[in-house]
Design a protein around this motif. Structure first.
Motif, PDB file in Angstrom:
ATOM      1  N   ALA A  39     -38.281  13.581  52.626  1.00 60.17           N
ATOM      2  CA  ALA A  39     -37.765  14.725  51.876  1.00 60.17           C
ATOM      3  C   ALA A  39     -36.268  14.590  51.623  1.00 60.17           C
ATOM      4  CB  ALA A  39     -38.065  16.020  52.633  1.00 60.17           C
ATOM      5  N   LEU A  40     -35.537  14.152  52.651  1.00 61.28           N
ATOM      6  CA  LEU A  40     -34.092  13.948  52.486  1.00 61.28           C
ATOM      7  C   LEU A  40     -33.808  12.828  51.494  1.00 61.28           C
ATOM      8  CD1 LEU A  40     -32.575  14.324  56.080  1.00 61.28           C
ATOM      9  CD2 LEU A  40     -32.004  15.668  54.046  1.00 61.28           C
ATOM     10  N   ALA A  41     -34.559  11.741  51.617  1.00 61.68           N
ATOM     11  CA  ALA A  41     -34.332  10.594  50.732  1.00 61.68           C
ATOM     12  C   ALA A  41     -34.617  10.954  49.279  1.00 61.68           C
ATOM     13  CB  ALA A  41     -35.199   9.416  51.165  1.00 61.68           C
ATOM     14  N   LEU A  42     -35.630  11.787  49.053  1.00 65.57           N
ATOM     15  CA  LEU A  42     -36.037  12.134  47.690  1.00 65.57           C
ATOM     16  C   LEU A  42     -35.340  13.380  47.155  1.00 65.57           C
ATOM     17  CD1 LEU A  42     -39.863  11.434  48.054  1.00 65.57           C
ATOM     18  CD2 LEU A  42     -38.184  10.053  46.813  1.00 65.57           C
ATOM     19  N   TRP A  43     -34.460  13.948  47.929  1.00 66.47           N
ATOM     20  CA  TRP A  43     -33.690  15.117  47.489  1.00 66.47           C
ATOM     21  C   TRP A  43     -32.535  14.649  46.617  1.00 66.47           C
ATOM     22  CZ3 TRP A  43     -29.725  18.281  50.720  1.00 66.47           C
ATOM     23  CH2 TRP A  43     -29.408  19.469  50.046  1.00 66.47           C
ATOM     24  N   PRO A  44     -32.473  15.072  45.357  1.00 67.05           N
ATOM     25  CA  PRO A  44     -31.412  14.593  44.460  1.00 67.05           C
ATOM     26  C   PRO A  44     -29.999  14.882  44.943  1.00 67.05           C
ATOM     27  CG  PRO A  44     -33.157  15.636  43.204  1.00 67.05           C
ATOM     28  CD  PRO A  44     -33.441  15.917  44.652  1.00 67.05           C
ATOM     29  N   ARG A  45     -29.835  15.825  45.869  1.00 63.71           N
ATOM     30  CA  ARG A  45     -28.501  16.112  46.399  1.00 63.71           C
ATOM     31  C   ARG A  45     -28.375  15.688  47.855  1.00 63.71           C
ATOM     32  NH1 ARG A  45     -27.733  22.257  44.427  1.00 63.71           N
ATOM     33  NH2 ARG A  45     -29.989  22.267  44.802  1.00 63.71           N
ATOM     34  N   GLY A  46     -29.261  14.819  48.277  1.00 62.59           N
ATOM     35  CA  GLY A  46     -29.270  14.342  49.651  1.00 62.59           C
ATOM     36  C   GLY A  46     -28.406  13.106  49.842  1.00 62.59           C
ATOM     37  N   PRO A  47     -28.685  12.326  50.890  1.00 56.23           N
ATOM     38  CA  PRO A  47     -27.849  11.153  51.203  1.00 56.23           C
ATOM     39  C   PRO A  47     -27.872  10.078  50.118  1.00 56.23           C
ATOM     40  CG  PRO A  47     -29.837  11.214  52.567  1.00 56.23           C
ATOM     41  CD  PRO A  47     -29.755  12.528  51.885  1.00 56.23           C
ATOM     42  N   PHE A  48     -28.897  10.085  49.252  1.00 59.79           N
ATOM     43  CA  PHE A  48     -28.977   9.086  48.176  1.00 59.79           C
ATOM     44  C   PHE A  48     -28.732   9.734  46.813  1.00 59.79           C
ATOM     45  CE2 PHE A  48     -31.801   7.363  51.539  1.00 59.79           C
ATOM     46  CZ  PHE A  48     -31.127   6.155  51.781  1.00 59.79           C
ATOM     47  N   ALA A  49     -27.896  10.755  46.780  1.00 54.09           N
ATOM     48  CA  ALA A  49     -27.663  11.512  45.547  1.00 54.09           C
ATOM     49  C   ALA A  49     -27.216  10.620  44.389  1.00 54.09           C
ATOM     50  CB  ALA A  49     -26.626  12.606  45.800  1.00 54.09           C
ATOM     51  N   SER A  50     -26.429   9.603  44.695  1.00 52.60           N
ATOM     52  CA  SER A  50     -25.872   8.777  43.614  1.00 52.60           C
ATOM     53  C   SER A  50     -26.942   8.033  42.822  1.00 52.60           C
ATOM     54  CB  SER A  50     -24.857   7.780  44.170  1.00 52.60           C
ATOM     55  OG  SER A  50     -25.471   6.896  45.091  1.00 52.60           O
TER      56      SER A  50
END
Length: 593
Positions: free
Chosen positions: A163-174
């Motif tokens: 969920a965090l990885a696929l969250w557009p504003r998460g740790p992989f936002a860029s």
């Protein structure tokens, strides 16, 4: 693998093959992504899915096999699609491409057909074997209550990671912020496929509740089409001797083309001034054209010309216009022309499979689509090559359909980047730097002289070809309207943005300015002269100058063109823009579900 010693020999062999395939997936997938953050993103997804399968099934072989098949299949499909169709696999392909058209493409490309058949057979077979030949050995050393707790807790933890990885504003936002054009060219196949799911939701411009302008968006009879009140604006008898009521309309999208005189250093008349950008006695409208993409994305310019809409109005999904907007538009230029008796045809310079072009043009309302590959056209084909094909098709169409007016849309391709042919191989005067020491620093000077020199050399060919096309069409004994325009500026690998430009006081980014030129061999009811215009208004301008009656949408489009002086989304009259958007999207319903 825990407990592998107790597995049969066949299971050990299969596990070794699955493990090797998994390692190959990591090596040729995540480790080959364009940036480290994309590498980390795709690796996280793959490893998380492995863990997510291993915990509930307790089968290591199956847990490795399924993600390897899924992500490996996506990787191979994307690589093959990029190789044969020049675009990677994207989420919209699953909606708009996994159908009969996929079979049609596969039949044209035997390696794709072989891969589809092999995958359809091998993937289910391997997954069944991986399940049946494996045993639930993971966590076997734990007691049942504790094992259940670990499995449940681990599954929840992995779901949180995903969920965090696929969250557009998460740790992989860029990785979610990358534009579509970059995603379609940087070869980060796995990352780009996953993130493209977030760009598939079409967003209709919100209704402006506080809009109270009371503007009307319908035209009177004298403006639809503009009335011809003097003999001077009526076509000559020689032009209508075949009884054709409306003019043929030929639209030419000039790939990556702009007037080089807009670059401040381009002052050499022999290479910077071209006839195709200069008005003459047959010019009815011309000037700077505001387009909606830079450096690529031709299909969005095609969309704007066909629909009178701007793909930016619909959020990130607008970049996929041929897939998710073209099937939903209710008003298009070809449909209005059909009502006036026109036949609409498209001449595409490459495969119609590119960016769903064939399907998109069918949705726009075209009667025929001529695939450039069937006529020997390719990336290297010159404008003259395209116009020779046009001559064949146009003459054939006129023979078959006689007095029926014709609308032709065609696209050139020669100016498509890269512009990096060594100067010494080009003819004079392009065989040497044209503007030495005019760009700083030195590295930019060398790069721009290489790219700009290539551009200007190709433009010379485009100019000659356009002159020949104008002569053929405008000197003919039937009424004709010719419209040509630049779809976007070239990128020159980003360097184009750094150049100083000579432009009017435009209401927008000078990097989104090209040109348009509209000529007729008859005098229309109204001439517009030189003025800046947004590409979204080109269809209503064409209809007005062709003397074709407009539907409700293009009446509003024409009124918006005049009320905002050629500007659209950058119109400073907010009340006018809000009223127009409310009318076309919520009263007319420009898009349907």
């Amino acid at each position: 693998m825990p407990g592998s010693a107790s597995l049969p020999r066949r299971s050990k062999i299969l596990f070794s093959l699955v493990l090797a395939a998994f390692i190959a997936l990591i090596a040729f997938g995540p480790l080959c992504e364009a940036t480290w953050i994309e590498c980390a993103f795709s690796s996280t997804l793959i490893l998380a899915f492995v863990a997510l399968l291993a915990l509930p099934t307790r089968r290591w072989m199956f847990a490795l096999a399924l993600p390897t098949m899924i992500f490996g299949g996506l990787l191979i499909a994307s690589i093959m699609k990029f190789h044969y169709l020049t675009t990677p696999l994207m989420a919209p392909d699953l909606v708009y491409f996994v159908n009969r058209d996929l079979l049609d493409v596969a039949l044209h490309y035997p390696p794709i057909l072989v891969a589809v058949i092999a995958g359809a057979i091998a993937i289910p077979t391997l997954l069944v074997l991986a399940w049946r030949w494996d045993r639930p050995r993971f966590l076997a050393n734990l007691a049942s209550p504790r094992r259940r707790l670990v499995r449940v807790g681990g599954t929840l933890a992995i779901l949180a990671v995903l969920a965090l990885a696929l969250w557009p504003r998460g740790p992989f936002a860029s990785v979610f912020e990358k534009g579509m054009w970059q995603a379609m060219n940087d070869k980060s196949y796995l990352t780009d496929f996953v993130t493209s799911f977030y760009q598939t939701q079409v967003i209709i411009p919100p209704f402006a509740n506080d809009e109270e302008s009371g503007l009307a968006w319908t035209q009177g009879a004298n403006d639809n089409p503009p009335a011809c009140t003097t003999p001077a604006c009526k076509p000559d008898a020689a032009r209508t001797k075949d009884g054709q009521e409306h003019p043929d309309i030929v639209a030419v999208l000039e790939e990556s083309t702009f007037d080089p005189a807009m670059i401040k250093v381009c002052t050499r008349a022999d290479v910077c001034k071209r006839k195709m950008f200069v008005s003459d006695g047959r010019t009815r409208a011309q000037g700077p054209l505001t387009v909606h993409v830079w450096g690529g994305g031709t299909w969005t310019s095609e969309f704007s010309l066909m629909t009178g809409l701007n793909h930016l109005s619909f959020g990130d999904a607008g970049l996929y216009a041929p897939y998710n907007l073209a099937p939903r538009v209710n008003f298009t230029l070809p449909r209005v022309l059909h009502e006036a008796g026109y036949r609409a045809i498209a001449i595409y310079p490459m495969s119609g499979d590119f960016i769903n072009a064939r399907n998109a043009y069918k949705n726009y309302g075209f009667d025929a689509f001529y695939d450039g590959k069937d006529y020997g056209l390719s990336w290297e084909s010159s404008d003259n090559d395209l116009f020779q094909v046009f001559n064949q098709i146009y003459n054939k169409e006129k023979q078959v359909y006689g007095k029926q007016p014709l609308f032709v849309m065609m696209l050139t391709l020669r100016q498509h980047g890269p512009h990096m042919t060594p100067l010494k191989t080009l003819p004079a005067p392009f065989d040497k730097p044209l503007f030495p020491a005019k760009f700083t620093p030195k590295s930019l000077d060398e790069w721009m002289n290489l790219n700009f020199g290539n551009y200007l050399q190709r433009l010379e060919g485009s100019d000659l070809a356009m002159s020949a096309l104008e002569k053929k069409l405008l000197d003919a004994d039937r009424p004709l309207l010719l419209f040509h325009f630049g779809d976007h500026q070239p990128s020159f690998d980003g360097a184009m943005r750094a150049l100083d430009k000579n432009l009017p006081a435009a209401e927008g980014d000078p990097n989104f300015i090209t040109y348009y030129m509209l000529k007729t061999n008859y005098k229309p009811a109204h001439q517009y002269g030189e003025r800046e215009m947004d590409l979204s208004f080109a269809p209503s301008l064409i209809l007005d100058l062709a003397g074709v009656k407009k539907d409700a949408f293009f009446q509003a489009n024409a009124l918006m063109r005049e009320r905002c002086e050629g500007f659209y989304l950058n119109c400073k009259k907010n009340e006018v823009l809000d009223s127009y958007q409310n009318y076309v999207f919520y009263q007319l319903g420009a898009l349907h579900e």
